[in-house]
Design an enzyme around this catalytic site. Sequence first.
Site, PDB file in Angstrom:
ATOM      1  N   CYS A   2       0.826  -1.200   0.000  1.00  0.00           N
ATOM      2  CA  CYS A   2       0.000   0.000   0.000  1.00  0.00           C
ATOM      3  C   CYS A   2       0.870   1.263   0.000  1.00  0.00           C
ATOM      4  O   CYS A   2       1.977   1.272   0.535  1.00  0.00           O
ATOM      5  CB  CYS A   2      -0.883   0.018   1.224  1.00  0.00           C
ATOM      6  SG  CYS A   2      -1.928  -1.434   1.327  1.00  0.00           S
ATOM      7  N   LYS A 561       6.885  -4.369  -3.824  1.00  0.00           N
ATOM      8  CA  LYS A 561       8.322  -4.110  -3.695  1.00  0.00           C
ATOM      9  C   LYS A 561       8.770  -4.236  -2.242  1.00  0.00           C
ATOM     10  O   LYS A 561       9.781  -4.851  -1.953  1.00  0.00           O
ATOM     11  CB  LYS A 561       8.661  -2.724  -4.244  1.00  0.00           C
ATOM     12  CG  LYS A 561      10.144  -2.374  -4.196  1.00  0.00           C
ATOM     13  CD  LYS A 561      10.953  -3.295  -5.083  1.00  0.00           C
ATOM     14  CE  LYS A 561      12.441  -3.039  -4.995  1.00  0.00           C
ATOM     15  NZ  LYS A 561      13.195  -4.222  -5.477  1.00  0.00           N
TER      16      LYS A 561
HETATM   17  C1  AGP Z   1      12.923  -9.978  -4.463  1.00  0.00           C
HETATM   18  O1  AGP Z   1      12.946 -10.163  -5.840  1.00  0.00           O
HETATM   19  C2  AGP Z   1      11.618 -10.057  -3.883  1.00  0.00           C
HETATM   20  N1  AGP Z   1      10.718  -9.118  -4.445  1.00  0.00           N
HETATM   21  C3  AGP Z   1      11.481 -10.257  -2.391  1.00  0.00           C
HETATM   22  O2  AGP Z   1      11.815 -11.579  -2.123  1.00  0.00           O
HETATM   23  C4  AGP Z   1      12.320  -9.332  -1.461  1.00  0.00           C
HETATM   24  O3  AGP Z   1      13.670  -9.626  -1.589  1.00  0.00           O
HETATM   25  C5  AGP Z   1      11.846  -9.529   0.002  1.00  0.00           C
HETATM   26  O4  AGP Z   1      10.516  -9.152   0.108  1.00  0.00           O
HETATM   27  C6  AGP Z   1      12.698  -8.772   0.986  1.00  0.00           C
HETATM   28  O5  AGP Z   1      12.713  -7.415   0.706  1.00  0.00           O
HETATM   29  P1  AGP Z   1      13.759  -6.443   1.405  1.00  0.00           P
HETATM   30  O6  AGP Z   1      15.118  -6.829   0.915  1.00  0.00           O
HETATM   31  O7  AGP Z   1      13.343  -5.082   0.966  1.00  0.00           O
HETATM   32  O8  AGP Z   1      13.630  -6.652   2.873  1.00  0.00           O
END
Ligand code: AGP
Length: 566
Positions: A2, A561
């Site tokens: 969000c 993201k």
């Molecule tokens: C990566 O391609 C993913 N979108 C996801 O696994 C991501 O790495 C995970 O949510 C952790 O995010 P962060 O590194 O921002 O903590």
Amino acid sequence: MCGIVAGAFQDNVIPFLLYGLKQEEYRGYDACGIGFLEKKEIQIVKKIGRINSLVEKVQNLKGNIGIAHTRWATHGKNTENNAHPHMSMHRIFALVHNGTIYNYKEIRTSLMQKGYVFYSQTDTECLANLLEYEYALSGNILEAMQQMQQRVKGTYALCILNKEEERIYFMKKSAPLIIGIGKQGISLSSDIRALEQQDFSVDLDEEEYGYITKENYFIYNQNQRVTKKEKPIQKNRFQKKEISMDCYMKKEIFEIPYILENILKKYENGFSAEIINLFSQASKIVFIASGTSYHAALIGSQYFSIPTEIYFSSEFITEERKIHSDVLYVFLSQSGETMDVLKALEFVLSHKGITLGIANVENSTLLRKTQYSLQMHAEAEVAVASTKAYCAEVLLLYLLAKYDKISFCKENILLIIREIKEHLKNVESIENIAEQLKEKEHAYFLAKGKDYFLIQEASLKIKEVTYLHSETLYAGELKHGPIALIDEGFPVFLLGNKENNEALLSAREEVEARGAVTYFMTYDAKQDLGFLPLMTDFFLLAFYLAQKKGCDVDKPRNLAKSVTVE
Ligand code: AGP
């Protein structure tokens, strides 16, 4: 996930809100909406799907005070009723919310008993009605917000419209919220990207609340007015400028060599004495991360000479978990806002553990809350699929592990960077593999030993952006069951060292004998970080396959993201 943007402007705020929503699009969302004041009435427009369809509906509307939101569905399906803003029953308040209200059912039931009617399945709607209820009792919005703060269990960044006032109220707990200050007026957002058109920003801290007007902002903590430092907002940070590409994922993969060079430059003279002490005095390092960052920790931790343990942040908090004073707890996160990571951090901090945060996003909650922090310097990563941040994380962990001999490692790192550049010049073979995979539904990734950590990341990337079902296996385990799925044309990737790969070769024979199409990918394991060029190939493969399948490469379905809910 969000996203929030809100503004109290001298002129029409709607273009600013739409710009802000667009800037937050990369976070992933299912629906969007805008609420604004018009002659002491609150108007709301919501749409399921992309912001462009909302733009069509609101571009001719005008309002100086407004709130907007992108919703990533958690409580309730993706419907317009469940999208934000949510209005209170008597249309006095409308609000947008990031976070999760844990006791929403209890609040909802008690308000229903008082006659409140609910139109959505969300946790958020109970906040709009609770605020209205408390306001009816006290006649004072700030007081009503404080009452609400006491009653609500959960996490929230809230921006609230009141139909009577040219103000936007806000409240924050464990979810980011920033104030923007500019010539046009004052704004609020969960993401600094949305505030790029403003001049200064102010970070809000835990449990702060207050309101903004067209000219000023007022922050309170437990009834006391708080004054804070305004920081200049850096402009144009997030444009696709360095390498011009049609989408962010591709651009970010092609940036990998430059990012690695930058990181090397930043840290080639070593780390601060404070950081070195942390690593030299720790008896063990515990890494905590999610997704791609977790995979980077798995592989990066191998370079440390002291014992290491690696945990998924979502699995870290258990009743039995003990926090030790001689252990260094390292939290690794691109965004620095992943809720599971922040929860694990809270746990460690509450048990007096020593924490180091490593994140890419400057000023992120992780970097602000850990006792020690390091920035990743991978520059803005916009595509949902993390690629350059993975490489940055791996390199940074490597440099930390070798903190006392970085100058000796420099040549090798530069060699690896050169190799990555070469791989990026020769993408044809990768594109061909992508073409062959276009119609496939499943794939296996096989490896042995520590290489298993690499295929975990390769497979995750393929899954995320191409929706191809892929599974990782230790090569030796294949014949103990998973080989049952192999039939004519089944794609199998085998990843391993250039030498000593007999086990992989025999796995290849076993699957080829049953009709599998195999892709044997090797790297030089004698070189530290020698796998990075190969990982770049896998990232490219995911990208080309997604593109050939017509997938939304930068914004894959269902993903966000930064995952800001548990
Ligand atoms: C990566 O391609 C993913 N979108 C996801 O696994 C991501 O790495 C995970 O949510 C952790 O995010 P962060 O590194 O921002 O903590």
